[in-house]
Every structure is written in C-alpha cells, then in structure tokens.
Design a protein around this motif. Structure first.
Motif, PDB file in Angstrom:
ATOM      1  N   VAL A 244       0.839  -1.089   0.098  1.00  0.00           N
ATOM      2  CA  VAL A 244       0.050   0.027  -0.011  1.00  0.00           C
ATOM      3  C   VAL A 244       0.926   1.183  -0.056  1.00  0.00           C
ATOM      4  CG1 VAL A 244      -1.561   1.515   1.323  1.00  0.00           C
ATOM      5  CG2 VAL A 244      -2.005  -1.042   1.286  1.00  0.00           C
ATOM      6  N   SER A 245       0.907   2.033  -1.201  1.00  0.00           N
ATOM      7  CA  SER A 245       1.381   3.180  -1.174  1.00  0.00           C
ATOM      8  C   SER A 245       0.462   4.473  -1.370  1.00  0.00           C
ATOM      9  CB  SER A 245       2.484   3.014  -2.364  1.00  0.00           C
ATOM     10  OG  SER A 245       3.234   4.261  -2.618  1.00  0.00           O
TER      11      SER A 245
ATOM     12  N   HIS B 111      -3.378  -5.245  -9.297  1.00  0.00           N
ATOM     13  CA  HIS B 111      -2.808  -3.898  -9.059  1.00  0.00           C
ATOM     14  C   HIS B 111      -3.988  -2.946  -8.986  1.00  0.00           C
ATOM     15  CE1 HIS B 111      -1.935   0.144 -10.817  1.00  0.00           C
ATOM     16  NE2 HIS B 111      -0.972   0.212  -9.776  1.00  0.00           N
ATOM     17  N   LYS B 112      -4.359  -2.234  -7.876  1.00  0.00           N
ATOM     18  CA  LYS B 112      -5.312  -1.151  -7.863  1.00  0.00           C
ATOM     19  C   LYS B 112      -4.852  -0.015  -7.504  1.00  0.00           C
ATOM     20  CE  LYS B 112      -9.243  -3.101  -6.715  1.00  0.00           C
ATOM     21  NZ  LYS B 112     -10.687  -3.905  -6.120  1.00  0.00           N
ATOM     22  N   CYS B 113      -5.521   1.021  -7.949  1.00  0.00           N
ATOM     23  CA  CYS B 113      -5.181   2.369  -7.707  1.00  0.00           C
ATOM     24  C   CYS B 113      -6.477   3.203  -7.733  1.00  0.00           C
ATOM     25  CB  CYS B 113      -4.152   2.997  -8.711  1.00  0.00           C
ATOM     26  SG  CYS B 113      -4.795   3.200 -10.362  1.00  0.00           S
ATOM     27  N   ILE B 114      -6.317   4.576  -6.957  1.00  0.00           N
ATOM     28  CA  ILE B 114      -7.434   5.459  -6.736  1.00  0.00           C
ATOM     29  C   ILE B 114      -6.606   6.702  -7.166  1.00  0.00           C
ATOM     30  CG2 ILE B 114      -9.093   6.854  -5.383  1.00  0.00           C
ATOM     31  CD1 ILE B 114      -9.673   3.947  -4.084  1.00  0.00           C
ATOM     32  N   VAL B 115      -7.049   7.605  -8.018  1.00  0.00           N
ATOM     33  CA  VAL B 115      -6.523   8.869  -8.274  1.00  0.00           C
ATOM     34  C   VAL B 115      -7.792   9.961  -7.879  1.00  0.00           C
ATOM     35  CG1 VAL B 115      -5.434  10.501  -9.869  1.00  0.00           C
ATOM     36  CG2 VAL B 115      -5.420   8.027 -10.332  1.00  0.00           C
ATOM     37  N   ALA B 116      -7.334  10.670  -6.621  1.00  0.00           N
ATOM     38  CA  ALA B 116      -8.565  11.313  -5.981  1.00  0.00           C
ATOM     39  C   ALA B 116      -8.107  12.993  -6.359  1.00  0.00           C
ATOM     40  CB  ALA B 116      -8.798  11.062  -4.682  1.00  0.00           C
ATOM     41  N   HIS B 117      -7.135  13.257  -7.172  1.00  0.00           N
ATOM     42  CA  HIS B 117      -6.877  14.784  -7.172  1.00  0.00           C
ATOM     43  C   HIS B 117      -6.882  15.028  -8.760  1.00  0.00           C
ATOM     44  CE1 HIS B 117      -4.227  18.246  -6.878  1.00  0.00           C
ATOM     45  NE2 HIS B 117      -4.612  18.538  -5.546  1.00  0.00           N
ATOM     46  N   SER B 118      -7.010  16.224  -9.099  1.00  0.00           N
ATOM     47  CA  SER B 118      -6.949  16.681 -10.402  1.00  0.00           C
ATOM     48  C   SER B 118      -5.799  16.627 -11.146  1.00  0.00           C
ATOM     49  CB  SER B 118      -7.665  18.242 -10.708  1.00  0.00           C
ATOM     50  OG  SER B 118      -6.989  18.989  -9.798  1.00  0.00           O
TER      51      SER B 118
ATOM     52  N   SER C 225     -13.931   0.463  -0.092  1.00  0.00           N
ATOM     53  CA  SER C 225     -14.149  -0.999  -0.272  1.00  0.00           C
ATOM     54  C   SER C 225     -13.145  -1.336  -1.415  1.00  0.00           C
ATOM     55  CB  SER C 225     -15.461  -1.340  -0.691  1.00  0.00           C
ATOM     56  OG  SER C 225     -15.933  -0.806  -1.797  1.00  0.00           O
ATOM     57  N   PHE C 226     -12.944  -0.463  -2.609  1.00  0.00           N
ATOM     58  CA  PHE C 226     -12.073  -0.504  -3.666  1.00  0.00           C
ATOM     59  C   PHE C 226     -10.843  -1.101  -3.154  1.00  0.00           C
ATOM     60  CE2 PHE C 226      -9.064   0.674  -6.942  1.00  0.00           C
ATOM     61  CZ  PHE C 226     -10.146   0.229  -8.126  1.00  0.00           C
ATOM     62  N   GLY C 227     -10.160  -0.325  -2.367  1.00  0.00           N
ATOM     63  CA  GLY C 227      -8.721  -1.104  -2.069  1.00  0.00           C
ATOM     64  C   GLY C 227      -8.785  -1.946  -0.858  1.00  0.00           C
ATOM     65  N   ALA C 228     -10.126  -2.373  -0.301  1.00  0.00           N
ATOM     66  CA  ALA C 228      -9.932  -3.530   0.668  1.00  0.00           C
ATOM     67  C   ALA C 228      -9.312  -4.726   0.290  1.00  0.00           C
ATOM     68  CB  ALA C 228     -11.315  -3.523   1.458  1.00  0.00           C
ATOM     69  N   GLU C 229      -9.752  -4.900  -0.891  1.00  0.00           N
ATOM     70  CA  GLU C 229      -9.211  -6.383  -1.542  1.00  0.00           C
ATOM     71  C   GLU C 229      -7.609  -6.565  -1.466  1.00  0.00           C
ATOM     72  OE1 GLU C 229      -9.770  -8.827  -5.824  1.00  0.00           O
ATOM     73  OE2 GLU C 229     -10.164  -6.878  -5.550  1.00  0.00           O
ATOM     74  N   VAL C 230      -6.960  -5.396  -1.317  1.00  0.00           N
ATOM     75  CA  VAL C 230      -5.507  -5.610  -1.159  1.00  0.00           C
ATOM     76  C   VAL C 230      -5.169  -5.367   0.260  1.00  0.00           C
ATOM     77  CG1 VAL C 230      -3.335  -4.579  -1.471  1.00  0.00           C
ATOM     78  CG2 VAL C 230      -4.903  -4.683  -3.488  1.00  0.00           C
ATOM     79  N   ILE C 231      -5.852  -4.473   0.921  1.00  0.00           N
ATOM     80  CA  ILE C 231      -5.595  -4.375   2.297  1.00  0.00           C
ATOM     81  C   ILE C 231      -5.877  -5.432   3.231  1.00  0.00           C
ATOM     82  CG2 ILE C 231      -6.313  -3.051   4.431  1.00  0.00           C
ATOM     83  CD1 ILE C 231      -6.620  -0.466   2.655  1.00  0.00           C
ATOM     84  N   ASP C 232      -6.582  -6.129   2.866  1.00  0.00           N
ATOM     85  CA  ASP C 232      -7.205  -7.537   3.544  1.00  0.00           C
ATOM     86  C   ASP C 232      -6.209  -8.639   3.574  1.00  0.00           C
ATOM     87  OD1 ASP C 232      -9.322  -6.129   4.387  1.00  0.00           O
ATOM     88  OD2 ASP C 232     -10.951  -7.219   2.999  1.00  0.00           O
TER      89      ASP C 232
ATOM     90  N   LEU D 224       1.582 -10.998  -6.328  1.00  0.00           N
ATOM     91  CA  LEU D 224       2.092  -9.359  -5.959  1.00  0.00           C
ATOM     92  C   LEU D 224       0.426  -8.613  -6.051  1.00  0.00           C
ATOM     93  CD1 LEU D 224       4.799  -8.826  -8.988  1.00  0.00           C
ATOM     94  CD2 LEU D 224       5.069  -9.377  -6.436  1.00  0.00           C
ATOM     95  N   SER D 225       0.364  -8.054  -4.857  1.00  0.00           N
ATOM     96  CA  SER D 225      -0.830  -7.298  -4.716  1.00  0.00           C
ATOM     97  C   SER D 225      -0.548  -5.888  -4.169  1.00  0.00           C
ATOM     98  CB  SER D 225      -1.727  -8.151  -3.649  1.00  0.00           C
ATOM     99  OG  SER D 225      -2.070  -9.510  -3.847  1.00  0.00           O
ATOM    100  N   THR D 226      -0.988  -4.944  -4.947  1.00  0.00           N
ATOM    101  CA  THR D 226      -0.579  -3.608  -4.762  1.00  0.00           C
ATOM    102  C   THR D 226      -1.878  -2.651  -4.841  1.00  0.00           C
ATOM    103  OG1 THR D 226      -0.140  -3.176  -6.996  1.00  0.00           O
ATOM    104  CG2 THR D 226       1.877  -3.917  -5.453  1.00  0.00           C
ATOM    105  N   PHE D 227      -1.772  -1.818  -3.892  1.00  0.00           N
ATOM    106  CA  PHE D 227      -2.935  -0.548  -3.678  1.00  0.00           C
ATOM    107  C   PHE D 227      -2.194   0.817  -3.715  1.00  0.00           C
ATOM    108  CE2 PHE D 227      -5.626   1.922  -1.327  1.00  0.00           C
ATOM    109  CZ  PHE D 227      -6.513   2.544  -2.156  1.00  0.00           C
TER     110      PHE D 227
END
Length: 497
Positions: A314-315, A369-376, A461-468, A338-341
């Motif tokens: 998690v980064s 590999h999962k990611c969230i971009v929450a800034h313009s 919940s989107f990142g929970a798959e990796v965090i768990d 390899l599981s990354t968020f």
C-alpha cells in the motif's frame, strides 16, 4: 472526466543549468585514501567517457564523500565498484526513455541533492518509540543507518541474523551473503546510486528449515529533510539483503514513514530477497512518506525451486513515488503473488514497474494492481511485464490492473504486458479504468443510503481487496484507517478505532 489509458498530461519543464565538474573535483579523478570506486578518466574507454552524465557523476561523488570511513573499508567494496562502473554510462532518465515515459523525475533533478549527514543527531529522534507492538521483532533504520537503541530483536530463533553486515559474527553467514552481493545487471540508475551511497548493508538471514514466527518489522524513518519550498533535497540510501535458506519461512513488514511532518527529502532504497528451495517469504510494504518527498524503491526477488513469495503493498506518500519490482524464477514450481494498492490523493505520482520472468516449468503467479486517483493533478503509472520463456511450460500466470479516477484531469497510464514463448501455458491479463459505476451507486441508494455515503463506502471498499491481504488484523486496521483519513480528512480517528 478525462480518462487516459496511455497518454499522460505532459507538463514540460526547462532543464536546469549545470556546470560540469572540473578535473580537480571530478568523481572520476578525485584523489582518495581508499581504493577508487571508479576508473580514472585517463583509463576510461572513449565511448564510456562520452556517455558519462555530469549530473549523475556529481551525485555519485557527493555520495562517496559522505560515507563513513568504516563503510568504505568493508566488504561492500565489490558492490560499490560494480555500481560505480555502471554509472559511467548511465544518464539521468528522461521522458524519452521508455521506462520513464510517464514518470517525470525533474522534481529530483531540479533540486540541490545532498547526502544525509553522519552521524545521526539522536536528539532529533526523541519522538520515536522503540516499537508499538512488543510482539513483533523490530529493526529501525534512520536515513539508511541502523539505530539499535530504537530496535527490538530479542527472541530471534537460533541461527537467524538481523542487523548490519559488519556485525555478522559467523563466517558461514558472511560467505553466504557475499555470494549474492555481486552487481545485478537488471537494476537502473537509482539501483547503482544506492550501491555507491548505501552506508551499510542490512542483512536478514534465515537458516535452513527455520521458521520465524510473527513479523519482522523493518521501520524506515526519514529524519533529515529541508523545509517545504527549499531547493535542498537530502538523499538516503537504505539497502537490505534477505536470504532465506531451504525450507525457511519469514514474514517481513517494510514501513517507510516520515520522521517529521512535510519535510523534503529523497529516499532511494533497495531490497534484495533470495528465497531458497521450498522456502517462503511473506512481504508487506507500506509507504506513507512526506508529500514533499521523492521515494524510489527497488525490490529484486530470486526464487528457487518450489519457493513462495508474496508481496502486499500500500503506497500513499511521496510527491514522486516509484516502486520497481523484479522477480526472477531460477527453479520450477514457484509461487509468486503481487498485490498492490496505490492512492494518489494529492498532486503526486504513484508509479509501479514490475517484471516477472519465468524460465522453468509449472510456475504460478498472480498480480493484482489497484489504484485510486483522487486529485485533479494526481497521476498513477503501472507498467507490468510477465515473461514466460521457452522452458516455462505448464505455467499459470494472471495479471489484472484496475484504476478508479475520481477527479477531472486526473491521469492513469497503464501498460500490462504479457510475453509468452512457451506453448503449454495458462495466462491472462486485463485492465480497467473508470469512475464509480452508476448501478453500484443506485444499488446502495435504493436501500436508503445517501449518495455521499454510498460513494465513500464504494471508494474505501475498492482498496480493501488488497488491504485485507496483510497478514495481521491490527495491520489491516491501521492501513484502512490511514486510507480513510486521506480520502476523508473529516474522519474521526478515535471513533474509527
């Protein structure tokens, strides 16, 4: 909503002016009391001299000069020589180089790069405790240096060693470590700079058949830094070598944290992992460094026959964060996960470049590999390569990257890559980039949940798959709370706990 799968939002920045070092202070010709790390300019082949990058050589020289004398005379000399020689023909990466096509490193290049000072000012570490959970073994590394007073290694099994290379008391372990300390041609510029500037090598050695209970927590603290807006960028080079012999098992947690607020600094880290036959390594990696920092990490894994390696990452920190993961299969029947968020919640770049090379039969690998971009102005980069070579028959390899874009002009660049030469395999890969789906929001709204709450629940919940996938419930809760706080600063920490 601007969604880009392969074309980034490019902002051009003029290159800074630079003065080539004179021969009297050059990294190539400077007199030294110890064996020079690099060949002299007179002995360099004309081609190598022509390819030398003055900016790279200046950094290398400053790193060399900053090393303590005890470090220069150690057995790390072979590593330094190899890394130094490779820097002669390695320029600073630009957007024209394919591996850095979407990753802008000008933030580092436009800074005044200075090595962290030695010795460490211990009075500035008063805000750090020995460790939060006494059930876990802990080694604290501050700006690349091991701090024994902030570590807790009591209870290590017999034969297991954790500490600095110079502290190894066993000739057998020393000899074994030196076998894997030679240069690695698969590294890049940052790998080589670490080899030149790492003040000490941290060694984790697990003997044959030994199983280490619980987690070994490697806590990296960036203590020295400059204030926001300053051009100075202190650089540290932590380096770790993990050797797990046949049948051994260990769980390692790497946690990179900022020592003091929003300081500017550059952490240039390397970890090498050797997983012996039938051995298992569980690797957890958390990166929450300052949003004004640069974080570049190399993780190189060598897997022998019937071994297992699992990475959960998690980064969320760093203005520029790049993780290079390279897995090399050197025996059959290996298992790799390899599981990354990645979360880009500010004006920051989160970058993952991974490569899995399978050369032997019956390998099994899964990458998520999962990611969230929450800034313009946020950006995420994923370049994942799985290579199944000729003799890797009956391989089962899968790769999936999923990205969630929450703001207009946010950017995601993904490049899943599957190369198959063997003919008896089961392989797949896929990619998706989108905002929250309307039917998911409607499902929750139809059950009396307001739109804002529904969005928050789906995003978390989107990142929970990796965090768990983290091996400890306490660790899962800690990371989940951290992600919640970044996505919603109004979260009440006490109530969440």
């Amino acid at each position: 909503m601007a969604v880009s799968a392969f074309t980034p939002i490019i902002r051009t920045t003029p290159s800074p002016s630079f003065t080539i070092p004179t021969s009297s202070s050059s990294f190539l010709t400077k007199p030294r009391k110890v064996k020079p790390f690099l060949l002299t300019k007179q002995s360099l082949p004309p081609i190598s001299a022509a390819l030398s990058d003055p900016f790279v050589l200046q950094i290398a020289e400053s790193l060399e000069d900053s090393l303590p004398s005890s470090s220069s005379s150690s057995n790390l000399q072979k590593l330094r020589d190899f890394a130094s020689e490779s820097l002669l023909s390695t320029p600073w990466p630009s957007r024209k180089d394919e591996p850095f096509r979407f990753t802008d490193t000008s933030f580092i290049k436009q800074s005044d790069i200075i090595p962290v000072s030695f010795p460490i000012k211990h009075e500035s570490l008063n805000n750090l405790s020995v460790f939060e959970d006494t059930q876990w073994l802990n080694l604290t590394i501050v700006d690349g240096y091991v701090v024994d007073s902030l570590s807790q290694l009591l209870g290590l099994p017999v034969g297991v060693f954790v500490g600095g290379f110079s502290s190894i008391g066993s000739e057998e372990i020393t000899k074994r470590v030196l076998e894997f300390l030679a240069g690695n041609e698969q590294g890049d510029l940052f790998w080589s700079l670490n080899g030149v500037g790492s003040p000490e090598l941290v060694v984790v050695y697990v003997p044959e058949g030994c199983k280490v209970e619980g987690l070994l927590h490697l806590r990296y603290v960036s203590n020295e830094g400059s204030d926001k807006g300053s051009k100075k960028l202190p650089v540290s080079n932590p380096r770790v070598l993990v050797v797990v012999e046949k049948g051994g098992e260990i769980g390692i947690l790497e946690e990179y944290m900022s020592g003091d607020g929003d300081l500017s600094y550059w952490t240039n880290s390397v970890m090498e992992v050797v997983v012996g036959e039938e051995a298992k390594v569980s690797h957890s990696y958390i990166q929450t460094q300052s949003l004004n920092s640069a974080h570049i990490k190399w993780t190189s894994i060598r897997q022998e026959r019937s071994s297992t390696y699992e990475l959960v990452e998690v980064s969320t920190g760093g203005k520029l964060s790049r993780h290079n993961v390279h897995v090399q299969q050197v025996g059959s029947d290996t298992i790799t996960g390899l599981s990354t968020f990645h979360l880009s919640g500010n004006d920051q770049t989160q970058d993952l470049h991974s490569k899995i090379v399978l050369d032997h039969p019956r390998g099994f690998s899964r990458q998520l590999h999962k990611c969230i971009v929450a800034h313009s102005l946020g950006q995420v980069v994923f370049d994942g390569n799985v290579k199944v070579n000729r003799y890797a028959q009956q391989t089962d390899a899968g790769q999936l990257t999923r990205s969630l874009i929450l703001e207009p002009r946010a950017t995601v660049n993904v490049k899943p890559n599957l190369q198959i030469i063997a003919d008896d395999v089961k392989c797949s890969h896929g990619a998706s980039i989108c905002d929250l789906e309307e039917d998911q929001l409607f499902y929750l709204q139809a059950r009396g949940i307001d739109l804002q709450t529904a969005r928050k629940a789906l995003i978390l919940s989107f990142g929970a798959e990796v965090i768990d996938k983290f091996p400890s419930n306490d660790l899962q809760k800690k990371v989940e709370l951290h992600v919640k706080k970044l996505l919603d600063p109004q979260v009440d920490v006490e109530k969440s706990v």
